[in-house]
Design a protein around this motif. Structure first.
Motif, PDB file in Angstrom:
ATOM      1  N   ARG A 131      -4.164   4.198   0.088  1.00 47.16           N
ATOM      2  CA  ARG A 131      -4.909   4.501   1.306  1.00 47.16           C
ATOM      3  C   ARG A 131      -4.645   5.946   1.701  1.00 47.16           C
ATOM      4  O   ARG A 131      -3.497   6.350   1.842  1.00 47.16           O
ATOM      5  CB  ARG A 131      -4.447   3.560   2.417  1.00 47.16           C
TER       6      ARG A 131
ATOM      7  N   SER B  33      -2.945   3.038  11.228  1.00 47.18           N
ATOM      8  CA  SER B  33      -2.104   2.551  10.142  1.00 47.18           C
ATOM      9  C   SER B  33      -1.902   1.031  10.216  1.00 47.18           C
ATOM     10  O   SER B  33      -2.107   0.314   9.238  1.00 47.18           O
ATOM     11  CB  SER B  33      -0.759   3.269  10.193  1.00 47.18           C
TER      12      SER B  33
ATOM     13  N   ASP C 236      -4.524   8.551   4.375  1.00 51.86           N
ATOM     14  CA  ASP C 236      -4.441   8.594   5.843  1.00 51.86           C
ATOM     15  C   ASP C 236      -4.992   9.935   6.346  1.00 51.86           C
ATOM     16  O   ASP C 236      -4.243  10.871   6.625  1.00 51.86           O
ATOM     17  CB  ASP C 236      -2.977   8.415   6.290  1.00 51.86           C
TER      18      ASP C 236
ATOM     19  N   ARG D 289       7.973   1.796   2.969  1.00 51.75           N
ATOM     20  CA  ARG D 289       7.797   3.228   3.220  1.00 51.75           C
ATOM     21  C   ARG D 289       9.144   3.868   3.562  1.00 51.75           C
ATOM     22  O   ARG D 289      10.149   3.167   3.743  1.00 51.75           O
ATOM     23  CB  ARG D 289       6.796   3.445   4.362  1.00 51.75           C
TER      24      ARG D 289
ATOM     25  N   ARG E 138       0.832  -1.201   0.000  1.00 48.14           N
ATOM     26  CA  ARG E 138       0.000   0.000   0.000  1.00 48.14           C
ATOM     27  C   ARG E 138       0.858   1.239   0.000  1.00 48.14           C
ATOM     28  O   ARG E 138       2.002   1.247   0.471  1.00 48.14           O
ATOM     29  CB  ARG E 138      -0.968  -0.049   1.179  1.00 48.14           C
TER      30      ARG E 138
ATOM     31  N   HIS F  74       9.881   6.533   9.009  1.00 47.44           N
ATOM     32  CA  HIS F  74       8.876   5.846   9.817  1.00 47.44           C
ATOM     33  C   HIS F  74       9.441   4.698  10.645  1.00 47.44           C
ATOM     34  O   HIS F  74       8.697   4.002  11.340  1.00 47.44           O
ATOM     35  CB  HIS F  74       7.748   5.321   8.923  1.00 47.44           C
TER      36      HIS F  74
ATOM     37  N   TYR G 106      -2.152   7.903  14.223  1.00 49.06           N
ATOM     38  CA  TYR G 106      -1.532   7.309  13.041  1.00 49.06           C
ATOM     39  C   TYR G 106      -1.063   5.881  13.319  1.00 49.06           C
ATOM     40  O   TYR G 106      -1.375   4.947  12.572  1.00 49.06           O
ATOM     41  CB  TYR G 106      -0.347   8.174  12.555  1.00 49.06           C
TER      42      TYR G 106
ATOM     43  N   ALA H 228       0.391   5.068   1.444  1.00 45.79           N
ATOM     44  CA  ALA H 228      -0.549   5.668   2.403  1.00 45.79           C
ATOM     45  C   ALA H 228      -0.237   7.139   2.687  1.00 45.79           C
ATOM     46  O   ALA H 228       0.191   7.479   3.776  1.00 45.79           O
ATOM     47  CB  ALA H 228      -0.517   4.855   3.696  1.00 45.79           C
ATOM     48  N   PRO H 229      -0.461   8.007   1.718  1.00 47.08           N
ATOM     49  CA  PRO H 229      -0.142   9.421   1.968  1.00 47.08           C
ATOM     50  C   PRO H 229      -1.163  10.096   2.884  1.00 47.08           C
ATOM     51  O   PRO H 229      -2.323   9.694   2.917  1.00 47.08           O
ATOM     52  CB  PRO H 229      -0.204  10.038   0.562  1.00 47.08           C
ATOM     53  N   SER H 230      -0.695  11.097   3.608  1.00 48.48           N
ATOM     54  CA  SER H 230      -1.598  11.912   4.419  1.00 48.48           C
ATOM     55  C   SER H 230      -1.962  13.145   3.598  1.00 48.48           C
ATOM     56  O   SER H 230      -1.061  13.825   3.102  1.00 48.48           O
ATOM     57  CB  SER H 230      -0.912  12.379   5.699  1.00 48.48           C
TER      58      SER H 230
HETATM   59  N1  GLU Z   1       0.429   8.668   6.291  1.00 49.90           N
HETATM   60  C1  GLU Z   1       1.792   8.371   6.547  1.00 49.90           C
HETATM   61  C2  GLU Z   1       2.660   9.380   5.834  1.00 49.90           C
HETATM   62  O1  GLU Z   1       2.191  10.038   4.933  1.00 49.90           O
HETATM   63  C3  GLU Z   1       2.048   6.980   6.021  1.00 49.90           C
HETATM   64  C4  GLU Z   1       3.132   6.274   6.623  1.00 49.90           C
HETATM   65  C5  GLU Z   1       3.094   4.807   6.302  1.00 49.90           C
HETATM   66  O2  GLU Z   1       3.328   4.460   5.140  1.00 49.90           O
HETATM   67  O3  GLU Z   1       2.777   4.049   7.208  1.00 49.90           O
HETATM   68  O4  GLU Z   1       3.793   9.567   6.178  1.00 49.90           O
END
Ligand code: GLU
Length: 495
Positions: free
Chosen positions: A49, A209, A51, A223, A15, A227, A205, A17-19
């Motif tokens: 996804r 997540s 976020d 990612r 996945r 993180h 988060y 998963a951008p915010s």
């Molecule tokens: N929403 C987080 C971000 O944009 C995603 C981090 C992840 O991939 O778990 O940094």
């Protein structure tokens, strides 16, 4: 309670998963690309996804921009989710933790927490929640609950780490094998009982997540390595739920030439920059994919790195085949625009004129320019012009800029430029008399004009270029003249 899905699907699932709290950064595209390629390579699924649990910072316009950017790069996803639409799923998993006594309510006030954080910072120690609310009495709790209710806030929910460790035979270290970094070990006692749900009733988060990753059967979380510190906390949440974590791969971030992590300050971090500079989406992907030794680009016979030419991948399948995520090591991905330009040129070279025309229309907002070109030259000649320019320039923006000289309304400003007006008139007269306006005939006219005016042939070419393009250099002026045709040339030579 509803049935909760089990992690039974074995197929590879990844996945991105951008915010939606800002525009995508070029590093975000790189992360999306690695996930996309990994799915492609393994016949897996690629989930997008959003976020957006942070309702105050998330904006619809950013979500739309993210979707637009991914589409611009043709990074197609198989499934799409928004965290804001999955709250009931997080509730379900939280209920399990509540039922099992692995979380507790926290009534600490924000300023109290801030104070403890400040003390920790001042004494150069990591902040660890002191566990105060773990021990409050039932009657005290009732009192605080009533006060919170009146204020319209909620007690936050914290993970009871000591309890999880106790039930797991004093689980001393959270350990996992990161696909890029190898085996990593973290001391869970240093996490502090972190928050899963805030006093604003919002899932954090870390909780949302990893619940999503589990619930959506994500097998590999690829990612950015920023993180890395969240991962052991997320694994611990799954441990509390007695679920197996996915495989993690924390890839290197992109670094600027100055050796610092690329940030919003760098113009090239912005996706718009690439559109404006005229880099082809595929070329950018190719560049991002190979940056940071992520590919098996070594000669198997001698172990040497292949010639740079071997790093040109015209389609994502080629990239996917050679992708080796384990190589995406820290600080090896240094952004180099010259290399990107080189790759862009290679990608331009293999496009047909028709393909480039479509790309200009669909990806570079040039529909109007193409329409105008076709109206003035017809479809066939337009394609020839595009094909000609394609081989002369390294970027789309250079091509689009040059395209302007082909239009009827193109204005030439020779103010302040010294030119030979005799020569202009002579060129005009000789070209006026020319019936067949092909390259060869024009060539002869230039030669003739040169000898009539006792000038070098080169000088005549330069003058012709100046009068009809307003520029001192550029691609073959003979070819350009041939495309423009008599009408436009004569008009321009009249000044
Ligand atoms: N929403 C987080 C971000 O944009 C995603 C981090 C992840 O991939 O778990 O940094």
């Amino acid at each position: 309670m509803e049935k909760i899905s089990t992690n039974a699907i074995n197929a590879i699932s990844v996945r991105f998963a951008p915010s939606p709290t800002g525009n995508l950064h070029i590093g975000g595209i790189r992360t999306a690309l690695f996930n996309y390629l990994f799915a492609l390579k393994n016949g897996g699924r690629f989930v997008l996804r959003i976020d957006d649990t942070d309702r105050t910072r998330s904006k619809k316009e950013y979500e739309e921009a993210i979707v637009e950017d991914l589409k611009w790069f043709d990074l197609k996803w198989d499934e799409f989710y928004r965290q804001s639409e999955r709250i009931s799923i997080y509730e379900k998993y939280l209920d399990i933790l509540i039922e099992n006594g692995l979380v507790y309510e926290c009534y600490c006030k924000e300023d109290e927490i801030l104070k403890s954080k400040e003390i920790a910072v001042n004494s150069k120690k990591p902040y660890i929640y002191n566990g105060k609310c773990l021990n409050i009495s039932q009657s005290e709790k009732e009192k605080l609950k009533a006060i919170f209710k009146e204020k319209g806030i909620y007690p936050s929910i914290r993970l009871n780490i000591a309890e999880i460790l106790r039930r797991n035979y004093d689980y001393a270290a959270v350990e996992f094998d990161d696909a890029v970094h190898g085996r990593l070990s973290f001391n869970p006692k240093l996490f502090g009982d972190f928050i899963l749900k805030t006093e604003k009733n919002r899932f954090t988060y870390n909780f949302a997540s990893i619940i999503d990753d589990y619930d959506l059967n994500i097998t590999h979380v690829i990612r950015g390595e920023d993180h890395l510190s969240n991962t052991p906390k997320q694994i611990l949440i799954l441990k509390a739920l007695e679920k197996k974590p996915p495989v993690f791969a924390h890839i290197s971030l992109l670094y600027g030439k100055d050796g610092k992590i690329m940030s919003k300050r760098d113009a090239a971090s912005n996706i718009k920059y690439y559109l404006e500079e005229g880099y082809l989406p595929k070329a950018i992907l190719n560049y991002l994919a190979i940056t940071g030794n992520t590919f098996t680009v070594y000669d198997t016979r001698n172990g040497n790195r292949h010639a740079f030419e071997k790093e040109i991948f015209h389609d994502v399948y080629g990239m996917a085949e050679l992708l080796d995520i384990q190589k995406a090591k820290s600080s090896s991905a240094i952004f180099n625009e010259d290399k990107l330009k080189f790759i862009n040129e290679k990608h331009l070279a293999v496009l047909s004129a028709e393909e480039l025309k479509n790309i200009l229309t669909e990806k570079f907002r040039a529909a109007q320019a193409i329409e105008k070109l076709e109206a003035e030259y017809g479809k066939d000649l337009s394609l020839k012009i595009i094909g000609f320019l394609k081989n002369e320039f390294k970027t789309v923006s250079e091509i689009l800029k040059e395209l302007e000289i082909f239009f009827d309304g193109f204005t030439i400003n020779l103010n302040g430029i010294k030119y030979d007006d005799e020569l202009r008139r002579s060129l005009l007269n000789n070209l006026l008399n020319l019936n067949d306006f092909d390259e060869n005939s024009i060539k002869n006219v230039i030669k003739e004009t040169a000898s009539q005016n006792k000038k070098a042939v080169k000088e005549c070419y330069e003058a012709l270029r100046l009068f009809i393009t307003g520029r001192l250099d550029g691609p073959s002026i003979l070819k350009i003249t041939g495309f423009l045709g008599k009408g436009k040339i004569i008009k321009r030579l009249f000044l």
